[in-house]
Write an enzyme that holds these catalytic residues in place. Structure first.
Site, short mmCIF file in Angstrom:
data_model
loop_
_atom_site.label_atom_id
_atom_site.label_comp_id
_atom_site.label_asym_id
_atom_site.label_seq_id
_atom_site.Cartn_x
_atom_site.Cartn_y
_atom_site.Cartn_z
N CYS A 2 0.81 -1.22 -0.13
CA CYS A 2 -0.12 0.08 -0.05
C CYS A 2 0.89 1.30 -0.16
CB CYS A 2 -0.83 -0.17 1.12
SG CYS A 2 -1.70 -1.51 1.57
N ARG A 27 4.05 1.06 -7.36
CA ARG A 27 3.92 0.06 -6.21
C ARG A 27 3.10 -0.99 -6.20
NH1 ARG A 27 6.27 2.75 -1.11
NH2 ARG A 27 5.00 1.08 -0.22
N TRP A 76 -3.21 -2.49 -1.39
CA TRP A 76 -2.74 -4.00 -2.04
C TRP A 76 -3.42 -4.78 -1.18
CZ3 TRP A 76 0.30 -8.24 -0.80
CH2 TRP A 76 0.56 -9.01 -2.06
N ASN A 102 -0.90 0.92 6.26
CA ASN A 102 0.03 -0.04 5.47
C ASN A 102 0.44 -0.84 6.48
OD1 ASN A 102 1.46 -1.13 3.65
ND2 ASN A 102 2.86 0.30 3.39
N GLY A 103 0.34 -2.29 6.50
CA GLY A 103 0.77 -3.07 7.33
C GLY A 103 -0.41 -4.16 7.66
N GLU A 484 16.86 -15.45 -12.63
CA GLU A 484 16.28 -14.20 -12.84
C GLU A 484 15.59 -14.12 -14.05
OE1 GLU A 484 16.03 -12.00 -11.00
OE2 GLU A 484 15.92 -10.11 -12.07
N LYS A 488 11.79 -12.85 -14.34
CA LYS A 488 11.33 -11.49 -15.13
C LYS A 488 10.09 -11.88 -15.92
CE LYS A 488 12.46 -8.94 -13.45
NZ LYS A 488 13.38 -9.01 -12.28
N GLU A 491 6.77 -12.55 -14.13
CA GLU A 491 6.22 -11.75 -13.47
C GLU A 491 5.47 -10.72 -14.27
OE1 GLU A 491 10.03 -9.55 -11.77
OE2 GLU A 491 8.50 -9.25 -10.70
N HIS A 507 16.94 -35.72 -14.27
CA HIS A 507 16.33 -36.11 -13.07
C HIS A 507 14.83 -35.58 -12.88
CE1 HIS A 507 20.31 -37.30 -12.02
NE2 HIS A 507 20.83 -36.12 -12.21
N LYS A 607 5.73 -3.26 -5.75
CA LYS A 607 7.17 -3.05 -5.61
C LYS A 607 7.92 -3.18 -4.38
CE LYS A 607 10.93 -1.15 -7.56
NZ LYS A 607 11.72 -2.37 -8.52
C1 AGP Z 1 11.76 -8.27 -8.74
O1 AGP Z 1 11.50 -8.22 -10.18
C2 AGP Z 1 10.56 -8.54 -7.79
N1 AGP Z 1 9.82 -7.58 -8.17
C3 AGP Z 1 10.76 -9.03 -6.40
O2 AGP Z 1 11.27 -10.33 -6.67
C4 AGP Z 1 11.86 -8.40 -5.79
O3 AGP Z 1 13.24 -8.53 -6.03
C5 AGP Z 1 11.83 -8.80 -4.37
O4 AGP Z 1 10.40 -8.38 -3.77
C6 AGP Z 1 12.76 -8.15 -3.37
O5 AGP Z 1 12.50 -6.76 -3.15
P1 AGP Z 1 13.72 -5.90 -2.44
O6 AGP Z 1 14.97 -6.08 -3.43
O7 AGP Z 1 13.47 -4.52 -2.34
O8 AGP Z 1 13.91 -6.56 -1.19
#
Ligand code: AGP
Length: 612
Positions: A2, A27, A76, A102-103, A484, A488, A491, A507, A607
């Protein structure tokens, strides 16, 4: 997660709140709302499911809500589905108090039941509304807003950043934080609270970071901060040095593409100040050779892409330091009764510096006596402030949810730290040290060169974007890089994808390879190139379509077997993932573009992940 903004000033609040919320759109959220107070109209609240545009239309750009004091929120969903009612701000039963949160409030059900027994009626399914109702309950008891907030904070358990306004409390908003970021901003025409500096950077660079347990009272003229016992505090101001334009698209269609293109410059900013007279200089940290020699275990802890940086670093650091390095997912580490003690060095990696799991893991490590070193992008963030040492990746603001330039700067900074530690331990040959440093310095140039010819990747994306399942395979550093690349793609394009260590295929996973399955084969790690090639041949024999990423050195060999090949420049093996990951980022970007996905704000993602 949020986003929160609040304003108390001498201008109409609603347009400022909407503008701030828009700057936090990256975010990720599912609903948004604002509450504004005026002398004549009291509290006015508008909130709605969906994007900010809907809220903006609903309020005619904020013109419908009169008043110079207000709070805003992008939600969120955690408790209760995303809908108009569950959106924030939440208002207490008699309409006196509005709150954004937020939380997560962990004991909200218990409090809700107690309030219900006293006749309070709830309209939403959220934990946040419970706090608004509890506030009203205590306010009715003590008739002092600040005192009521204090009582509520003593009752609730969990994490929070709150922005609160009350119809009886003219011109003042109250903020409180615990385990969720909140900053205070000093503007010309009024003062702010925000969960994210990008929300207010247009109005002020003069900020104060709130700490856990603190409460602030924000008026147009002043901001007073108190500890949990309501003792006034003197807070240190910080100047935000980000450029406003850095948080704008600047002519690019998406932040993600802009951020991919910014990587050479970001890497140069991260690296240049840390190399002097042919040596890595980490002025900001205080690790001595004696201390490093005494370390018995090294841990790297992170989530998501930052964890993938940790995976690359494990291979690189073990090679450089000749010591075991353990990489853990923060969410697992924190509950694993970890074997960490005073002789452990725990390195945490986080772009946002606010990821709750990473922060909790770091606290757990500290509690057990470990020394912590944080690699963070957001200056002044919670992890940066709590770690024993911090090194910043100078990537600038990263807005797209899918990280690119933050990942790349983390990677290169971890390489520098590895080199620095190896030098202290004397485990790296001078020639190797010099060769890596020389290559680090030309990395931005090599990356720029590759980025000038991104059309190849665009073409391959248009050829493969309609696949439903994609495998990434590679060995050693290529495997770590594949993790990675796969994340990418998942997501932002929503294509199912997995990354496997090539040798592991037979395996089990190879049973999923059938004619036409797309396999992205990574063959940039020179030491195991031939082994990796054997695995490419294996999947080809089962009918896979192979898109390969390799280096100039291995181009010819790879082209003989793969269906399509992307070639990146050669560099020192340790740094090869920094170049190899770029086509994977671009591939994910163009595939998502072809599929019409919301690239900068992928569904269900946020984010900065400030909840567990
Ligand atoms: C990556 O593209 C993501 N959005 C996500 O995996 C991110 O790297 C992860 O949430 C960790 O975030 P941070 O680096 O802000 O701790």
């Amino acid at each position: 997660m949020c986003g929160i903004i609040g304003f108390s000033g001498r201008e109409q609040a609603a347009p400022i709140l909407l503008d701030g919320l828009e700057r936090m759109e990256y975010r990720g959220y599912d609903s948004a709302g604002i509450a504004v107070r005026s002398e004549t109209k009291g509290l006015q609240v508008k909130k709605t499911k969906g994007r900010l545009r809907v809220l903006s239309d609903l309020t005619h750009g904020g013109a419908d809500l009169e008043g110079t004091l207000g709070i805003g929120h992008t939600r969120w969903a955690t408790h209760g589905e995303p809908n108009d009612i569950n959106a924030h701000p939440h208002v207490s039963e008699n309409g006196q108090i509005a709150l954004v949160h937020n939380g997560i409030i962990e004991n909200y059900l218990e409090i809700k039941e107690q309030l219900q027994r006293r006749g309070v009626t709830f309209t939403s399914d959220t934990d946040s509304e419970v706090v608004a109702q509890l506030l009203e309950y205590h306010y009715n008891e003590c008739h002092n807003m600040l005192e009521a907030v204090g009582r509520v904070l003593r009752r609730i358990e969990g994490s929070y950043a709150f922005g609160i306004i009350c119809s009886d409390f003219p011109n003042a908003l109250i903020a409180a934080r615990k385990d969720s970021p909140l900053i205070l901003g000093y503007g010309e025409n009024g003062n702010f609270i925000a969960s994210d500096v990008t929300a207010i950077i247009k109005y002020t660079r003069d900020v104060v970071y709130m700490e856990d347990g603190e409460i602030a009272v924000v008026t147009p003229e002043s901001i007073d901060v108190f500890d949990s016992e309501m003792n006034p505090l003197e807070k240190q101001h910080s100047q935000v040095d980000w450029d406003v334009s850095a948080a704008e698209k600047g002519g690019y269609a998406h932040f993600m593409f802009k951020e991919i293109m910014e990587q050479p410059e970001a890497i140069a900013k991260t690296v240049s100040p840390r190399i002097r007279d042919g040596r890595v200089v980490l002025d900001d940290i205080t690790l001595t050779a004696d201390y490093v020699r005494d370390i018995s275990r090294i841990f790297i802890i992170a989530c998501g892409s930052s964890y993938h940086v940790g995976m690359v670093s494990k291979y690189n650091w073990e090679r450089l330091l000749r010591r075991p390095v353990q990489v853990d997912l923060a969410s697992e580490f924190r509950y694993s009764d970890p074997l960490v003690d005073e002789k452990s060095l725990v390195v945490v990696i986080s772009q946002s510096g606010e990821t709750l799991d990473t922060m909790a893991a770091m606290r757990e490590a500290k509690r057990r006596g470990a020394r912590t070193l944080a690699v963070v992008n957001v200056v002044g963030s919670s992890i940066a402030r709590e770690a024993d040492d911090v090194l910043y990746t100078w990537a600038g603001p990263e807005i797209a949810v899918a990280t690119t330039k933050a990942y790349s700067t983390q990677l290169v900074l971890m390489d520098l730290i590895g080199l620095y530690l190896a030098d202290l331990l004397g485990t790296v040959e001078k020639s190797e040290y010099d060769a890596i440093l020389a290559e680090v310095q030309v990395l931005p140039e090599k990356m720029s060169h590759f980025l000038e010819h991104f059309e190849d990747v665009q073409y391959f994306a248009s050829r493969y974007f309609n696949h439903n399942s994609i495998f990434f395979i590679g060995r050693n550093l290529d495997y770590a890089m594949g993790l990675e690349g796969s994340l990418k793609l998942k997501e932002i394009s929503y294509i199912h994808s997995e990354a496997y260590a090539s040798g592991e295929l037979k395996h089990g996973t190879i049973s999923l390879i059938e004619p036409g399955t797309l396999v992205v084969a990574l063959g940039t790690y020179a030491a195991l190139f031939d082994k990796a090639m054997s695995n490419v041949v294996e999947v080809k024999a089962r009918g896979a379509e192979v898109l390969a990423v390799t280096t100039e050195t291995f181009k010819e060999k790879m082209e003989k077997t793969a269906d399509s090949t992307i070639v990146v420049p050669d560099t020192h093996p340790i740094l090869q993932p920094s170049l190899g990951v770029v086509p994977l980022q671009l591939f994910a970007y163009y595939v998502a573009l072809q599929r019409g996905c919301d690239i900068d704000k992928p569904r269900n993602l946020a984010k900065s992940v400030t909840v567990e």
